[in-house]
Write a protein that holds these residues in place. Sequence first.
Motif, short mmCIF file in Angstrom:
data_model
loop_
_atom_site.label_atom_id
_atom_site.label_comp_id
_atom_site.label_asym_id
_atom_site.label_seq_id
_atom_site.Cartn_x
_atom_site.Cartn_y
_atom_site.Cartn_z
N THR A 54 0.84 -1.19 0.00
CA THR A 54 0.00 0.00 0.00
C THR A 54 0.88 1.24 0.00
O THR A 54 1.57 1.51 0.98
CB THR A 54 -0.91 0.03 1.24
N PRO A 55 0.89 2.03 -1.07
CA PRO A 55 1.67 3.27 -1.08
C PRO A 55 1.11 4.26 -0.07
O PRO A 55 -0.07 4.26 0.21
CB PRO A 55 1.51 3.77 -2.52
N HIS A 98 -6.75 -3.94 -8.50
CA HIS A 98 -6.19 -4.12 -7.17
C HIS A 98 -5.76 -2.76 -6.65
O HIS A 98 -4.92 -2.09 -7.25
CB HIS A 98 -4.99 -5.07 -7.22
N ARG A 99 -6.33 -2.35 -5.53
CA ARG A 99 -6.08 -1.00 -5.03
C ARG A 99 -4.60 -0.77 -4.69
O ARG A 99 -4.14 0.36 -4.65
CB ARG A 99 -6.95 -0.73 -3.81
N ASN A 100 -3.86 -1.84 -4.41
CA ASN A 100 -2.46 -1.69 -4.03
C ASN A 100 -1.50 -1.95 -5.18
O ASN A 100 -0.29 -2.05 -4.96
CB ASN A 100 -2.13 -2.65 -2.88
N SER A 101 -2.01 -2.08 -6.39
CA SER A 101 -1.13 -2.45 -7.51
C SER A 101 -0.16 -1.31 -7.83
O SER A 101 -0.46 -0.13 -7.64
CB SER A 101 -1.96 -2.80 -8.75
N ILE A 102 0.99 -1.68 -8.35
CA ILE A 102 2.01 -0.70 -8.68
C ILE A 102 1.54 0.22 -9.82
O ILE A 102 1.87 1.41 -9.86
CB ILE A 102 3.33 -1.40 -9.04
N LEU A 154 -16.73 -4.79 -19.10
CA LEU A 154 -15.99 -5.52 -18.07
C LEU A 154 -16.94 -6.39 -17.24
O LEU A 154 -18.13 -6.08 -17.09
CB LEU A 154 -15.28 -4.56 -17.14
N GLU A 155 -16.39 -7.45 -16.69
CA GLU A 155 -17.13 -8.25 -15.72
C GLU A 155 -17.43 -7.37 -14.50
O GLU A 155 -16.57 -6.62 -14.04
CB GLU A 155 -16.26 -9.45 -15.33
N PRO A 156 -18.68 -7.39 -13.99
CA PRO A 156 -19.08 -6.46 -12.92
C PRO A 156 -18.14 -6.45 -11.72
O PRO A 156 -17.86 -5.39 -11.16
CB PRO A 156 -20.48 -6.95 -12.54
N GLY A 157 -17.65 -7.61 -11.32
CA GLY A 157 -16.75 -7.66 -10.17
C GLY A 157 -15.47 -6.89 -10.41
O GLY A 157 -14.99 -6.16 -9.53
N MET A 158 -14.90 -7.04 -11.61
CA MET A 158 -13.67 -6.31 -11.93
C MET A 158 -13.93 -4.81 -11.99
O MET A 158 -13.13 -4.01 -11.47
CB MET A 158 -13.08 -6.79 -13.26
N PHE A 159 -15.05 -4.43 -12.59
CA PHE A 159 -15.39 -3.01 -12.69
C PHE A 159 -15.54 -2.40 -11.30
O PHE A 159 -15.04 -1.31 -11.02
CB PHE A 159 -16.68 -2.83 -13.49
N PHE A 160 -16.20 -3.12 -10.41
CA PHE A 160 -16.38 -2.64 -9.04
C PHE A 160 -15.03 -2.47 -8.35
O PHE A 160 -14.79 -1.47 -7.65
CB PHE A 160 -17.26 -3.61 -8.25
N ASN A 161 -14.15 -3.42 -8.53
CA ASN A 161 -12.83 -3.34 -7.89
C ASN A 161 -12.00 -2.17 -8.42
O ASN A 161 -11.28 -1.52 -7.67
CB ASN A 161 -12.07 -4.65 -8.10
N ILE A 162 -12.12 -1.91 -9.72
CA ILE A 162 -11.40 -0.77 -10.31
C ILE A 162 -11.94 0.54 -9.72
O ILE A 162 -11.18 1.43 -9.35
CB ILE A 162 -11.52 -0.78 -11.84
N LEU A 163 -13.27 0.64 -9.64
CA LEU A 163 -13.86 1.85 -9.05
C LEU A 163 -13.43 2.03 -7.60
O LEU A 163 -13.18 3.15 -7.14
CB LEU A 163 -15.38 1.80 -9.15
N GLU A 164 -13.32 0.93 -6.89
CA GLU A 164 -12.87 0.99 -5.50
C GLU A 164 -11.44 1.52 -5.42
O GLU A 164 -11.11 2.35 -4.55
CB GLU A 164 -12.96 -0.39 -4.86
N ALA A 165 -10.59 1.06 -6.34
CA ALA A 165 -9.21 1.57 -6.38
C ALA A 165 -9.18 3.05 -6.72
O ALA A 165 -8.40 3.82 -6.16
CB ALA A 165 -8.39 0.77 -7.39
N PHE A 166 -10.05 3.47 -7.64
CA PHE A 166 -10.14 4.89 -8.01
C PHE A 166 -10.61 5.72 -6.81
O PHE A 166 -10.12 6.84 -6.59
CB PHE A 166 -11.11 5.08 -9.17
#
Length: 470
Positions: A54-55, A98-102, A154-166
Amino acid sequence: SIILLKGCRLLIFLQGDAVVVQEFASSELWKILWLRLAVVLHISSERPVMEGETPRFDQPSPEPDWSLISPKGMEAFLSLALFTFTHEPYHSLSCLAHRNSIIMATLNKLISVDFLNQLSRVCSQANDKSMHERVHGVVLQVCQLLCFPFAIDLEPGMFFNILEAFRDSEIPTHLLQACCHHLPLALAGIPMSLLCHLILSDGAFLDQFVKAAAATETNNGFLSTILLSDHAQMISDLLSLLTHVARVSPTHQTFLQRILQGPDSTYQPLYHLLHSPGRAKACGLMGNLLRHGKEFNKDLQGQPGLLQRLLECLSDQDARVRRSASFAVGNAAFQDSALIQCLAEAVPQIVRLLSDPQPGTRRNAASALGNLGLHSDSLQELLVQNKAPHLLLEAACCDPQPTVQEATLIALRVLGQQPRIHEVLLSLKASEKLVSLSLSTPKSLCTSPRPSSSHHCKKLIYLLNPAHSV
């Protein structure tokens, strides 16, 4: 590292082979390039950031190591990233999920105001006018990368995870600051469009945007400047965004009014919008502001020219404008009796809208007439002179759209309590017509908290019963 980067980019472009691109996107080389950029940017100052860490965004932003990468090299890297995202979008976007991705951490850094200030300073020191365009290029390329989740299915789960990272990265805050401080208005279209997509997709983005925009006069003024510009698409995006804020969040009404008032508090941006191709959305925004309280109503009382222009929109040739304007006028009448006399001059046009081709406009017109009778009976004669009771009754009995019938019945229930209109409805034998309507109206099979048209019809029949005193 720049030589390696250019070599990789050249290899991909020259071969143009989908398999090669796919292998590159999933290779360790692709991950190493992002990791090396993260180290150069000092996203982690103690040691290289590894996938899954986590940065820390709350720490002061250290200066990038400009001896290892130049603004031009930054652009080259982002061009390679865009090429890879374009040809391998699903694999590339999985890294943003992934919210912690580089990759997410690096993009967040590149769009942050601290980094852009540093980049701008380095470009200024180069004494090369074209270097300033490097800052624009970095902002726009990062925004294009962040737009990808909205560009493909996008698959809904992936889209949700991207929005969470945003959300965790507070992307709306960075986008607005980048537009205000590092982009000319003509180039702000992509980030403003992205901002609109984010806010319409999640309430957390809305709160981040409002907090950032209200933080400084510069940010607030930038939004007013867009509304006063001739950039039609950007205006359309911003009006969609502001209307959404007005519709779902009454607590932000003062913030919205400040944007529409402009720097001199004369509502010049709103005047401009009501005379522009965006006037339909501007009327819709006004309607949503008027729906939630009396503050905007008070401002309208002090801006007679603004109210007059809204009433003129009731006769606009554009069907969308008429629909939005009738919605706004109806809400103005509902909230406060102070505007009733000002709105009275619009009664003839509102009555004419009961026969508009658009069902939504007919429904809004019926509601507006009913709302005009909520606070005062002073318009009874004017309504009768313009045959409002006649045409409302006709619409209640004959309009093919159930929502229009419902709106007219509600309006008649309100207006029918006024002696003069009650008298006219009796003379039109409204009770007999409504009995026939109630018998022919099919019962709804679905459960709804809203009273049905049949319910309103029976209540109106009771109101018109000679034994019932008005």
